[in-house]
Design an enzyme around this catalytic site. Structure first.
Site, PDB file in Angstrom:
ATOM      1  N   CYS A  56     -73.054  72.236 -39.766  1.00 29.35           N
ATOM      2  CA  CYS A  56     -74.486  72.381 -39.492  1.00 29.35           C
ATOM      3  C   CYS A  56     -75.276  71.146 -39.904  1.00 29.35           C
ATOM      4  O   CYS A  56     -76.201  70.724 -39.206  1.00 29.35           O
ATOM      5  CB  CYS A  56     -75.045  73.621 -40.179  1.00 29.35           C
ATOM      6  SG  CYS A  56     -74.764  73.695 -41.964  1.00 29.35           S
ATOM      7  N   HIS A 162     -77.412  76.545 -45.164  1.00 32.22           N
ATOM      8  CA  HIS A 162     -77.444  76.129 -43.758  1.00 32.22           C
ATOM      9  C   HIS A 162     -78.441  74.987 -43.582  1.00 32.22           C
ATOM     10  O   HIS A 162     -79.393  74.848 -44.360  1.00 32.22           O
ATOM     11  CB  HIS A 162     -77.843  77.311 -42.880  1.00 32.22           C
ATOM     12  CG  HIS A 162     -77.653  77.089 -41.413  1.00 32.22           C
ATOM     13  ND1 HIS A 162     -76.445  76.735 -40.864  1.00 32.22           N
ATOM     14  CD2 HIS A 162     -78.530  77.152 -40.369  1.00 32.22           C
ATOM     15  CE1 HIS A 162     -76.573  76.614 -39.550  1.00 32.22           C
ATOM     16  NE2 HIS A 162     -77.830  76.842 -39.228  1.00 32.22           N
ATOM     17  N   ASP A 180     -81.893  76.551 -34.665  1.00 39.28           N
ATOM     18  CA  ASP A 180     -80.622  76.811 -35.344  1.00 39.28           C
ATOM     19  C   ASP A 180     -79.464  76.180 -34.577  1.00 39.28           C
ATOM     20  O   ASP A 180     -79.222  76.507 -33.407  1.00 39.28           O
ATOM     21  CB  ASP A 180     -80.413  78.319 -35.470  1.00 39.28           C
ATOM     22  CG  ASP A 180     -79.381  78.684 -36.517  1.00 39.28           C
ATOM     23  OD1 ASP A 180     -78.404  77.919 -36.678  1.00 39.28           O
ATOM     24  OD2 ASP A 180     -79.553  79.724 -37.177  1.00 39.28           O
TER      25      ASP A 180
END
Length: 495
Positions: A56, A162, A180
């Site tokens: 991520c 994240h 995201d």
């Protein structure tokens, strides 16, 4: 029929609002009208899904770097220069990221190494009001983007730490749009800024440090052209500590009588693996079908690198360093750490290049260079260009790749610690050049502990960035910036 694996997750709502829902669309339209979606359009043009469950941070950064139109200066695939997760390995091996993820500080390091301007803020060193101000600034322009590091649990989502970019802001509702990068799991969604701040104001268990956010923008000047500092190897912490903390103390305890004493003392006490810390930047490419022909862009970049190399060798400090390397056998043992023959250096780079082209950067043990050939030809006016062509085979022996390394060279005379080459230019960036660049880039306070005022003045004149030509000055100031960035990382002060 039972099916293996997972297909997406249902986005917990509230607290999040799905970007594609009716409410999400309405928030989007209102935010556009209020001018707080300006950064969205560049980001959405380069929106990507992380290619590994723990990528991520890499996906967020490559997306932002491409949105800012930052040129990586090296090829991704075919003729294209483009940021991809596989190219972001200068601060952490990709296999380690793949297995354990990446820390906030390492993402900041990667952004800096990639040539971006980075401002990083841990939540315990900032406030929600400051965060909101930065969100507003980045969403009302398209030349700055914000990456948030947060804990998913605060949004009732599965998972823990994240990274994702912030794509927009709704001022009236005080909600931020998270783009995201784990699109296989959750879609883009709006979240309340106070809750996002709470999610950032958590501790990363891997580091014991707070999460936070970073502002990434484009530098107004080019990043390092020929030299760069690397924190990819674990030894960088001890090396940076020695250079920035121990050397000043050591110099204060030595009775140095002149410049030669200072430099001999410093060079003789460099850590044995310091060559892992400063590298010269090589450009690699797949061997083209039309032979060794260089594009105009490649010629231009090579010419600039060679000009930086020439300017390093024209400095008075370079002459002192060369004199010491020629006169002291003990210091010349640095040869083993700072360089090898051009073909050996290029063979290693060819293997790294093959890794990059295979999308497996950081796994150079999977490739070995079977043979190299140094060629030179006229490419930049009257100056010959040096290209090392390597044939690289994978570990299974069932495939090979032709890789070229474009080598900046100079006509300078070599020292006992420099490896000359037959044919065209006798010298690629070697120990003299790398050590000179390293000394020029040391923080100015390194020398302040020298007790003899006359010697101190002479040293300060030799290493002063103000006395350097503009091109080299930018190079050295960039390296100094990397030094300060790494020091903050080592001391856990900013990120």
């Amino acid at each position: 029929m039972a099916m293996a694996g997972l297909y997406r997750r249902v986005l917990p709502s509230p607290p999040a609002i799905d970007f594609a829902s009716n409410e999400g669309k309405q928030l989007f339209l209102e935010a556009i009208q209020n001018g707080t979606m300006e950064g969205f359009f560049k980001l959405i043009s380069y929106f990507q899904t992380q290619s590994e469950p723990a990528y991520c941070g890499l996906a967020s950064l490559s997306m932002v770097l491409n949105a800012l139109s930052i040129d990586p200066g090296r090829k991704w695939k075919g003729p294209w220069r483009w940021f991809d997760e596989s190219m972001l390995d200068c601060c952490e091996p990709l296999e380690k990221v793949k297995a354990k993820g990446i820390s906030f500080g390492k993402v900041v390091c990667l952004a800096h190494c990639a040539g971006a301007k980075v401002e990083a803020f841990r939540s315990n060193l900032s406030t929600i009001d400051d965060f909101r101000k930065h969100v507003m600034a980045c969403t009302t322009s398209d030349d700055c983007h914000l990456i948030s590091s947060y804990h998913r649990g605060l949004f009732k989502q599965t998972g823990s730490g994240h990274f994702s970019p912030i794509g927009g802001y709704h001022a009236e509702k005080d909600m931020a749009l998270i783009l995201d990068v784990a699109r296989f799991k959750y879609p883009p969604h709006w979240v309340p800024v106070p809750l996002l701040w709470e999610a950032m104001n958590t501790i990363d268990e891997a580091t014991g440090l707070h999460r936070g956010f970073m502002l990434v923008s484009k530098l107004h000047r080019a990043p390092a052209l020929l030299y760069t500092l690397s924190c990819k190897h674990e030894s960088w912490v001890s090396i940076s500590k020695h250079l920035m903390d121990d050397l000043p103390v050591f110099l204060s305890s030595e009775n140095v009588k002149d410049v030669k004493d200072v430099l001999s003392t410093l060079l003789s006490n460099l850590p044995p693996n310091f060559a892992d810390f400063i590298k010269w930047v090589a450009e690699v490419r797949r061997q083209e079908e039309n032979g060794q022909k260089l594009s105009e862009e490649e010629k231009g970049r090579l010419a600039i690198k060679e000009e930086v190399l020439k300017q390093v060798q024209d400095t008075p400090l370079y002459k002192h360093v060369t004199s010491i390397l020629l006169s002291e056998d003990s210091v010349c043992q640095l040869k083993a750490e700072t360089e090898s023959s051009l073909t050996n250096v290029a063979a290693s780079i060819c293997c790294q290049g093959a890794d990059i082209f295979a999308g497996r950067s950081g796994l150079s043990d999977r490739f070995c260079c079977r043979q190299t050939c140094v060629r030179c030809y006229r490419a930049t006016g009257d100056n010959p260009a040096t290209v090392v062509s390597g044939t690289v085979v994978n570990g299974n022996g069932n495939g090979e790749q032709g890789v070229d390394v474009l080598v900046p060279t100079s006509q300078a005379k070599t020292s006992c610690c420099s490896s000359g080459q037959n044919g065209c230019s006798p010298m690629h960036p070697g120990s003299n050049d790398v050590l000179t660049a390293l000394l020029l880039a040391l923080p100015p306070q390194t020398w302040s502990h020298i007790k003899d005022m006359k010697v101190l003045q002479e040293i300060e004149n030799l290493v002063s960035a103000e006395n350097l030509p503009p091109l080299l000055q930018e190079e050295i100031l960039h390296l100094r910036g990397q030094f300060l960035l790494l020091k903050r990382c080592k001391d856990n002060k900013v990120w």
